[in-house]
Design a protein around this motif. Sequence first.
Motif, PDB file in Angstrom:
ATOM      1  N   MET A  43      37.246 -23.659   4.867  1.00 29.89           N
ATOM      2  CA  MET A  43      36.615 -22.949   3.766  1.00 29.89           C
ATOM      3  C   MET A  43      36.403 -23.888   2.570  1.00 29.89           C
ATOM      4  N   TYR A  44      37.431 -24.661   2.218  1.00 33.49           N
ATOM      5  CA  TYR A  44      37.323 -25.610   1.104  1.00 33.49           C
ATOM      6  C   TYR A  44      36.315 -26.711   1.420  1.00 33.49           C
ATOM      7  N   THR A  45      36.316 -27.192   2.650  1.00 29.63           N
ATOM      8  CA  THR A  45      35.376 -28.231   3.052  1.00 29.63           C
ATOM      9  C   THR A  45      33.940 -27.746   2.867  1.00 29.63           C
ATOM     10  N   LEU A  46      33.653 -26.544   3.337  1.00 32.89           N
ATOM     11  CA  LEU A  46      32.297 -26.004   3.221  1.00 32.89           C
ATOM     12  C   LEU A  46      31.891 -25.805   1.767  1.00 32.89           C
ATOM     13  N   LYS A  47      32.803 -25.317   0.931  1.00 34.73           N
ATOM     14  CA  LYS A  47      32.484 -25.098  -0.480  1.00 34.73           C
ATOM     15  C   LYS A  47      32.224 -26.421  -1.195  1.00 34.73           C
ATOM     16  N   ILE A  48      33.099 -27.380  -0.989  1.00 31.46           N
ATOM     17  CA  ILE A  48      32.935 -28.678  -1.651  1.00 31.46           C
ATOM     18  C   ILE A  48      31.660 -29.364  -1.164  1.00 31.46           C
ATOM     19  N   LEU A  49      31.400 -29.292   0.149  1.00 31.24           N
ATOM     20  CA  LEU A  49      30.193 -29.907   0.692  1.00 31.24           C
ATOM     21  C   LEU A  49      28.942 -29.262   0.094  1.00 31.24           C
ATOM     22  N   LYS A  50      28.951 -27.955  -0.068  1.00 29.75           N
ATOM     23  CA  LYS A  50      27.819 -27.262  -0.704  1.00 29.75           C
ATOM     24  C   LYS A  50      27.643 -27.762  -2.135  1.00 29.75           C
ATOM     25  N   ASP A  51      28.756 -27.896  -2.883  1.00 26.25           N
ATOM     26  CA  ASP A  51      28.705 -28.395  -4.260  1.00 26.25           C
ATOM     27  C   ASP A  51      28.161 -29.827  -4.322  1.00 26.25           C
ATOM     28  N   GLN A  52      28.373 -30.606  -3.257  1.00 30.77           N
ATOM     29  CA  GLN A  52      27.889 -31.993  -3.170  1.00 30.77           C
ATOM     30  C   GLN A  52      26.443 -32.067  -2.706  1.00 30.77           C
ATOM     31  N   GLY A  53      25.833 -30.926  -2.432  1.00 32.43           N
ATOM     32  CA  GLY A  53      24.448 -30.929  -1.954  1.00 32.43           C
ATOM     33  C   GLY A  53      24.322 -31.282  -0.485  1.00 32.43           C
ATOM     34  N   GLY A  54      25.434 -31.195   0.254  1.00 36.03           N
ATOM     35  CA  GLY A  54      25.404 -31.461   1.696  1.00 36.03           C
ATOM     36  C   GLY A  54      25.445 -32.924   2.083  1.00 36.03           C
ATOM     37  N   VAL A  55      25.635 -33.799   1.094  1.00 31.44           N
ATOM     38  CA  VAL A  55      25.623 -35.232   1.401  1.00 31.44           C
ATOM     39  C   VAL A  55      26.979 -35.875   1.130  1.00 31.44           C
ATOM     40  N   CYS A  56      27.221 -36.974   1.797  1.00 30.85           N
ATOM     41  CA  CYS A  56      28.429 -37.777   1.601  1.00 30.85           C
ATOM     42  C   CYS A  56      28.261 -38.571   0.306  1.00 30.85           C
ATOM     43  N   PRO A  57      29.220 -38.485  -0.621  1.00 29.68           N
ATOM     44  CA  PRO A  57      29.081 -39.216  -1.879  1.00 29.68           C
ATOM     45  C   PRO A  57      29.174 -40.746  -1.733  1.00 29.68           C
ATOM     46  N   LEU A  58      29.669 -41.237  -0.617  1.00 32.64           N
ATOM     47  CA  LEU A  58      29.749 -42.696  -0.437  1.00 32.64           C
ATOM     48  C   LEU A  58      28.453 -43.292   0.098  1.00 32.64           C
ATOM     49  N   CYS A  59      27.910 -42.697   1.161  1.00 33.16           N
ATOM     50  CA  CYS A  59      26.716 -43.272   1.780  1.00 33.16           C
ATOM     51  C   CYS A  59      25.442 -42.505   1.434  1.00 33.16           C
TER      52      CYS A  59
ATOM     53  N   ARG B  56      39.176 -35.346  -3.414  1.00 22.95           N
ATOM     54  CA  ARG B  56      38.102 -36.032  -4.138  1.00 22.95           C
ATOM     55  C   ARG B  56      36.723 -35.610  -3.660  1.00 22.95           C
ATOM     56  N   GLY B  57      36.615 -35.151  -2.427  1.00 20.31           N
ATOM     57  CA  GLY B  57      35.320 -34.736  -1.910  1.00 20.31           C
ATOM     58  C   GLY B  57      35.320 -34.669  -0.402  1.00 20.31           C
ATOM     59  N   VAL B  58      34.151 -34.387   0.149  1.00 20.14           N
ATOM     60  CA  VAL B  58      33.971 -34.337   1.596  1.00 20.14           C
ATOM     61  C   VAL B  58      33.153 -35.561   1.991  1.00 20.14           C
ATOM     62  N   LEU B  59      33.657 -36.302   2.964  1.00 14.27           N
ATOM     63  CA  LEU B  59      33.010 -37.531   3.433  1.00 14.27           C
ATOM     64  C   LEU B  59      32.758 -37.461   4.930  1.00 14.27           C
ATOM     65  N   HIS B  60      31.867 -38.339   5.407  1.00 14.74           N
ATOM     66  CA  HIS B  60      31.779 -38.554   6.859  1.00 14.74           C
ATOM     67  C   HIS B  60      33.127 -39.124   7.299  1.00 14.74           C
ATOM     68  N   ARG B  61      33.531 -38.846   8.493  1.00 14.77           N
ATOM     69  CA  ARG B  61      34.787 -39.397   9.012  1.00 14.77           C
ATOM     70  C   ARG B  61      34.761 -40.927   8.933  1.00 14.77           C
ATOM     71  N   SER B  62      33.647 -41.530   9.289  1.00  9.56           N
ATOM     72  CA  SER B  62      33.557 -42.998   9.269  1.00  9.56           C
ATOM     73  C   SER B  62      33.625 -43.543   7.843  1.00  9.56           C
ATOM     74  N   CYS B  63      33.033 -42.841   6.880  1.00  5.71           N
ATOM     75  CA  CYS B  63      33.093 -43.283   5.478  1.00  5.71           C
ATOM     76  C   CYS B  63      34.522 -43.169   4.955  1.00  5.71           C
ATOM     77  N   ASN B  64      35.207 -42.103   5.329  1.00  2.00           N
ATOM     78  CA  ASN B  64      36.589 -41.910   4.898  1.00  2.00           C
ATOM     79  C   ASN B  64      37.479 -43.016   5.462  1.00  2.00           C
ATOM     80  N   SER B  65      37.259 -43.356   6.710  1.00  2.00           N
ATOM     81  CA  SER B  65      38.032 -44.417   7.344  1.00  2.00           C
ATOM     82  C   SER B  65      37.771 -45.758   6.657  1.00  2.00           C
ATOM     83  N   SER B  66      36.510 -46.039   6.385  1.00  2.00           N
ATOM     84  CA  SER B  66      36.148 -47.297   5.716  1.00  2.00           C
ATOM     85  C   SER B  66      36.747 -47.369   4.325  1.00  2.00           C
ATOM     86  N   GLU B  67      36.693 -46.265   3.585  1.00  2.00           N
ATOM     87  CA  GLU B  67      37.250 -46.229   2.231  1.00  2.00           C
ATOM     88  C   GLU B  67      38.747 -46.517   2.271  1.00  2.00           C
TER      89      GLU B  67
END
Length: 78
Positions: A13-29, A53-64
């Motif tokens: 639920m939190y993931t979906l809400k935060i992702l919606k607030d982010q416009g559906g995009v990963c803030p890193l890539c 801090r936000g919702v990221l792609h799994r690969s972006c989170n790993s890289s970060e």
Amino acid sequence: MAVFKIPRSQSRMYTLKILKDQGGVCPLCTRVIDLTVKGEAVLDHCHETGLVRGVLHRSCNSSEGKVANAAGRWGAKS
């Protein structure tokens, strides 16, 4: 802002809400996060404070995480 642990049962639920607030995009890539891909979206959080801090792609989170760990080994504090 209050810091609290998100129960696993509510993480989607939190993931979906935060992702919606982010416009559906990963803030890193800045690419769209495809929710039809299982495990693609992950909640990124600070391991010291627990603050989400936000919702990221799994690969972006790993890289970060790898960059943050390497910076710590090299002596950087932030």
